[in-house]
Write a protein that holds these residues in place. Structure first.
Motif, PDB file in Angstrom:
ATOM      1  N   MET A 178      13.925 -40.828 -27.656  1.00  0.00           N
ATOM      2  CA  MET A 178      13.194 -40.477 -28.872  1.00  0.00           C
ATOM      3  C   MET A 178      12.958 -38.975 -28.945  1.00  0.00           C
ATOM      4  SD  MET A 178      11.658 -41.664 -31.670  1.00  0.00           S
ATOM      5  CE  MET A 178      11.265 -43.377 -31.446  1.00  0.00           C
ATOM      6  N   LEU A 179      12.544 -38.378 -27.827  1.00  0.00           N
ATOM      7  CA  LEU A 179      12.309 -36.931 -27.799  1.00  0.00           C
ATOM      8  C   LEU A 179      13.604 -36.173 -28.085  1.00  0.00           C
ATOM      9  CD1 LEU A 179       9.854 -36.721 -24.774  1.00  0.00           C
ATOM     10  CD2 LEU A 179       9.301 -36.408 -27.194  1.00  0.00           C
ATOM     11  N   ASP A 180      14.712 -36.628 -27.524  1.00  0.00           N
ATOM     12  CA  ASP A 180      16.007 -36.002 -27.800  1.00  0.00           C
ATOM     13  C   ASP A 180      16.379 -36.126 -29.274  1.00  0.00           C
ATOM     14  OD1 ASP A 180      16.305 -35.272 -25.157  1.00  0.00           O
ATOM     15  OD2 ASP A 180      17.727 -36.883 -24.670  1.00  0.00           O
ATOM     16  N   ALA A 181      16.206 -37.321 -29.837  1.00  0.00           N
ATOM     17  CA  ALA A 181      16.558 -37.553 -31.239  1.00  0.00           C
ATOM     18  C   ALA A 181      15.707 -36.699 -32.176  1.00  0.00           C
ATOM     19  CB  ALA A 181      16.402 -39.031 -31.582  1.00  0.00           C
ATOM     20  N   LEU A 182      14.412 -36.623 -31.902  1.00  0.00           N
ATOM     21  CA  LEU A 182      13.523 -35.844 -32.768  1.00  0.00           C
ATOM     22  C   LEU A 182      13.803 -34.350 -32.670  1.00  0.00           C
ATOM     23  CD1 LEU A 182      10.215 -37.827 -32.247  1.00  0.00           C
ATOM     24  CD2 LEU A 182      11.674 -37.816 -34.279  1.00  0.00           C
ATOM     25  N   SER A 183      14.051 -33.870 -31.463  1.00  0.00           N
ATOM     26  CA  SER A 183      14.376 -32.444 -31.324  1.00  0.00           C
ATOM     27  C   SER A 183      15.711 -32.149 -31.999  1.00  0.00           C
ATOM     28  CB  SER A 183      14.376 -31.998 -29.867  1.00  0.00           C
ATOM     29  OG  SER A 183      15.412 -32.625 -29.156  1.00  0.00           O
ATOM     30  N   GLY A 184      16.649 -33.106 -31.977  1.00  0.00           N
ATOM     31  CA  GLY A 184      17.918 -32.951 -32.675  1.00  0.00           C
ATOM     32  C   GLY A 184      17.752 -32.894 -34.183  1.00  0.00           C
ATOM     33  N   GLN A 185      16.664 -33.458 -34.692  1.00  0.00           N
ATOM     34  CA  GLN A 185      16.352 -33.403 -36.122  1.00  0.00           C
ATOM     35  C   GLN A 185      15.544 -32.160 -36.475  1.00  0.00           C
ATOM     36  OE1 GLN A 185      14.145 -36.973 -36.999  1.00  0.00           O
ATOM     37  NE2 GLN A 185      15.933 -38.308 -36.822  1.00  0.00           N
ATOM     38  N   GLY A 186      15.283 -31.323 -35.470  1.00  0.00           N
ATOM     39  CA  GLY A 186      14.507 -30.106 -35.715  1.00  0.00           C
ATOM     40  C   GLY A 186      13.006 -30.325 -35.737  1.00  0.00           C
ATOM     41  N   ARG A 187      12.535 -31.449 -35.241  1.00  0.00           N
ATOM     42  CA  ARG A 187      11.091 -31.727 -35.209  1.00  0.00           C
ATOM     43  C   ARG A 187      10.502 -31.250 -33.888  1.00  0.00           C
ATOM     44  NH1 ARG A 187       9.248 -36.556 -38.579  1.00  0.00           N
ATOM     45  NH2 ARG A 187      11.076 -37.075 -39.802  1.00  0.00           N
ATOM     46  N   SER A 188       9.317 -30.720 -33.972  1.00  0.00           N
ATOM     47  CA  SER A 188       8.578 -30.463 -32.741  1.00  0.00           C
ATOM     48  C   SER A 188       7.720 -31.703 -32.487  1.00  0.00           C
ATOM     49  CB  SER A 188       7.719 -29.208 -32.868  1.00  0.00           C
ATOM     50  OG  SER A 188       6.772 -29.364 -33.882  1.00  0.00           O
ATOM     51  N   VAL A 189       7.549 -32.032 -31.218  1.00  0.00           N
ATOM     52  CA  VAL A 189       6.846 -33.262 -30.855  1.00  0.00           C
ATOM     53  C   VAL A 189       5.652 -32.925 -29.974  1.00  0.00           C
ATOM     54  CG1 VAL A 189       7.036 -35.514 -29.733  1.00  0.00           C
ATOM     55  CG2 VAL A 189       9.005 -34.564 -30.947  1.00  0.00           C
ATOM     56  N   ASN A 190       4.508 -33.433 -30.368  1.00  0.00           N
ATOM     57  CA  ASN A 190       3.292 -33.325 -29.570  1.00  0.00           C
ATOM     58  C   ASN A 190       3.116 -34.681 -28.882  1.00  0.00           C
ATOM     59  OD1 ASN A 190       0.740 -33.001 -28.521  1.00  0.00           O
ATOM     60  ND2 ASN A 190      -0.291 -32.917 -30.502  1.00  0.00           N
ATOM     61  N   ARG A 191       3.489 -34.762 -27.595  1.00  0.00           N
ATOM     62  CA  ARG A 191       3.365 -36.009 -26.841  1.00  0.00           C
ATOM     63  C   ARG A 191       2.020 -36.036 -26.142  1.00  0.00           C
ATOM     64  NH1 ARG A 191       4.475 -37.185 -21.282  1.00  0.00           N
ATOM     65  NH2 ARG A 191       4.322 -39.428 -21.025  1.00  0.00           N
ATOM     66  N   VAL A 192       1.280 -37.108 -26.368  1.00  0.00           N
ATOM     67  CA  VAL A 192      -0.020 -37.282 -25.732  1.00  0.00           C
ATOM     68  C   VAL A 192       0.053 -38.522 -24.844  1.00  0.00           C
ATOM     69  CG1 VAL A 192      -2.484 -37.613 -26.088  1.00  0.00           C
ATOM     70  CG2 VAL A 192      -1.175 -36.239 -27.719  1.00  0.00           C
ATOM     71  N   MET A 200       8.752 -29.527 -39.069  1.00  0.00           N
ATOM     72  CA  MET A 200       8.284 -30.882 -39.121  1.00  0.00           C
ATOM     73  C   MET A 200       7.693 -31.251 -37.772  1.00  0.00           C
ATOM     74  SD  MET A 200      11.098 -32.542 -41.728  1.00  0.00           S
ATOM     75  CE  MET A 200      11.162 -34.066 -40.979  1.00  0.00           C
ATOM     76  N   GLN A 201       6.567 -31.943 -37.815  1.00  0.00           N
ATOM     77  CA  GLN A 201       5.800 -32.239 -36.601  1.00  0.00           C
ATOM     78  C   GLN A 201       5.664 -33.739 -36.410  1.00  0.00           C
ATOM     79  OE1 GLN A 201       4.380 -30.125 -34.342  1.00  0.00           O
ATOM     80  NE2 GLN A 201       3.461 -31.799 -33.202  1.00  0.00           N
ATOM     81  N   ALA A 202       5.903 -34.201 -35.203  1.00  0.00           N
ATOM     82  CA  ALA A 202       5.700 -35.604 -34.853  1.00  0.00           C
ATOM     83  C   ALA A 202       4.659 -35.683 -33.739  1.00  0.00           C
ATOM     84  CB  ALA A 202       7.010 -36.245 -34.407  1.00  0.00           C
ATOM     85  N   LEU A 203       3.835 -36.710 -33.799  1.00  0.00           N
ATOM     86  CA  LEU A 203       2.836 -36.978 -32.767  1.00  0.00           C
ATOM     87  C   LEU A 203       3.255 -38.253 -32.056  1.00  0.00           C
ATOM     88  CD1 LEU A 203       0.043 -36.551 -31.405  1.00  0.00           C
ATOM     89  CD2 LEU A 203      -0.938 -37.872 -33.311  1.00  0.00           C
ATOM     90  N   LEU A 204       3.461 -38.171 -30.758  1.00  0.00           N
ATOM     91  CA  LEU A 204       3.852 -39.328 -29.953  1.00  0.00           C
ATOM     92  C   LEU A 204       2.654 -39.768 -29.122  1.00  0.00           C
ATOM     93  CD1 LEU A 204       5.877 -41.335 -28.743  1.00  0.00           C
ATOM     94  CD2 LEU A 204       6.635 -39.529 -27.203  1.00  0.00           C
ATOM     95  N   LEU A 205       2.068 -40.896 -29.500  1.00  0.00           N
ATOM     96  CA  LEU A 205       0.958 -41.478 -28.755  1.00  0.00           C
ATOM     97  C   LEU A 205       1.567 -42.401 -27.707  1.00  0.00           C
ATOM     98  CD1 LEU A 205      -1.514 -42.338 -31.657  1.00  0.00           C
ATOM     99  CD2 LEU A 205      -1.450 -40.296 -30.209  1.00  0.00           C
ATOM    100  N   ASP A 206       1.591 -41.946 -26.477  1.00  0.00           N
ATOM    101  CA  ASP A 206       2.290 -42.634 -25.399  1.00  0.00           C
ATOM    102  C   ASP A 206       1.316 -43.435 -24.546  1.00  0.00           C
ATOM    103  OD1 ASP A 206       3.955 -43.474 -23.401  1.00  0.00           O
ATOM    104  OD2 ASP A 206       4.802 -41.495 -22.979  1.00  0.00           O
ATOM    105  N   ALA A 207       1.255 -44.732 -24.823  1.00  0.00           N
ATOM    106  CA  ALA A 207       0.399 -45.634 -24.050  1.00  0.00           C
ATOM    107  C   ALA A 207       1.243 -46.510 -23.139  1.00  0.00           C
ATOM    108  CB  ALA A 207      -0.427 -46.503 -24.996  1.00  0.00           C
ATOM    109  N   ALA A 208       2.477 -46.075 -22.857  1.00  0.00           N
ATOM    110  CA  ALA A 208       3.395 -46.880 -22.052  1.00  0.00           C
ATOM    111  C   ALA A 208       2.941 -46.993 -20.604  1.00  0.00           C
ATOM    112  CB  ALA A 208       4.801 -46.298 -22.114  1.00  0.00           C
ATOM    113  N   GLY A 209       2.288 -45.967 -20.104  1.00  0.00           N
ATOM    114  CA  GLY A 209       1.889 -45.992 -18.702  1.00  0.00           C
ATOM    115  C   GLY A 209       3.102 -45.866 -17.794  1.00  0.00           C
TER     116      GLY A 209
END
Length: 192
Positions: A23-37, A1-10
């Motif tokens: 969020m990254l910890d929670a998603l990795s704990g669910q077995g998701r890979s995360v593409n953070r941009v 499972m893949q998640a895309l994190l659009l990070d405009a937080a600055g």
């Protein structure tokens, strides 16, 4: 499972920095890979309004920059998570620019009537869930409601099968931010 994190937080969003880590910890704990941009580092030209992505090169922006890869990553994901400062109840200018640039690549130019509203048809068979987490410097219930409504309207526009939105404030404790992140993820899962 893949998640895309659009990070405009600055760099000036302390609560979102904590939320990102959680969020990254929670998603990795669910077995998701995360593409953070990190959107502030993305090379992105403004939309020219040429509609080339609908007519000349259907589904592909005519401008060859980071928007092409973002649109591809969006469709390949089963969840898109947007982190942004809340500005007048809306997204940061950078996140708004990204959404403007990729929307036409994600949607058909043809419209249909759905529940009494006109919407663009799907270009693809499947679309990801849409989650939005915003940060306000101080509590502002009106801005929070506007932000959550905006995420919901964008979810409808972008054919998301489920959506969830929340807002944190800059002064929240780590424990409160963790609760907000968990609630956002739980809401998106419950609505699927």
């Amino acid at each position: 499972m893949q998640a895309l994190l659009l990070d405009a937080a600055g760099t000036d969003a302390p609560a979102l920095a904590v939320a990102r880590e959680l969020m990254l910890d929670a998603l990795s704990g669910q077995g998701r890979s995360v593409n953070r941009v990190a959107l502030d580092r993305l090379r992105l030209a403004p939309c020219q309004g040429c509609r080339g992505c609908w007519v000349r090169t259907p589904g592909v922006c005519v401008i060859d920059d980071g928007a092409r890869e973002l649109a591809e990553a969006w469709v390949a994901s089963d969840a898109v998570i947007m982190f942004t400062r809340v500005t007048f109840g809306g997204y940061s200018s950078r996140l708004k620019q990204v959404l403007d640039r990729i929307a036409c690549s994600l949607l058909s130019p043809h419209c249909t009537l759905s529940d009494g509203q006109v919407h663009h048809r799907r270009r693809y068979r499947c679309y990801p869930k849409l989650l939005g987490l915003g940060e306000l410097r101080l509590p502002d219930p009106k801005a929070e409601r506007l932000f959550c409504t905006l995420v919901g309207r964008n979810a409808t526009k972008l054919h998301a099968p489920a959506h969830a939105a929340g807002v944190v404030t800059a002064k929240l404790s780590r424990l409160s931010i963790r609760a907000a992140v968990r609630a956002l993820l739980a809401e998106a899962e419950a609505l699927a």
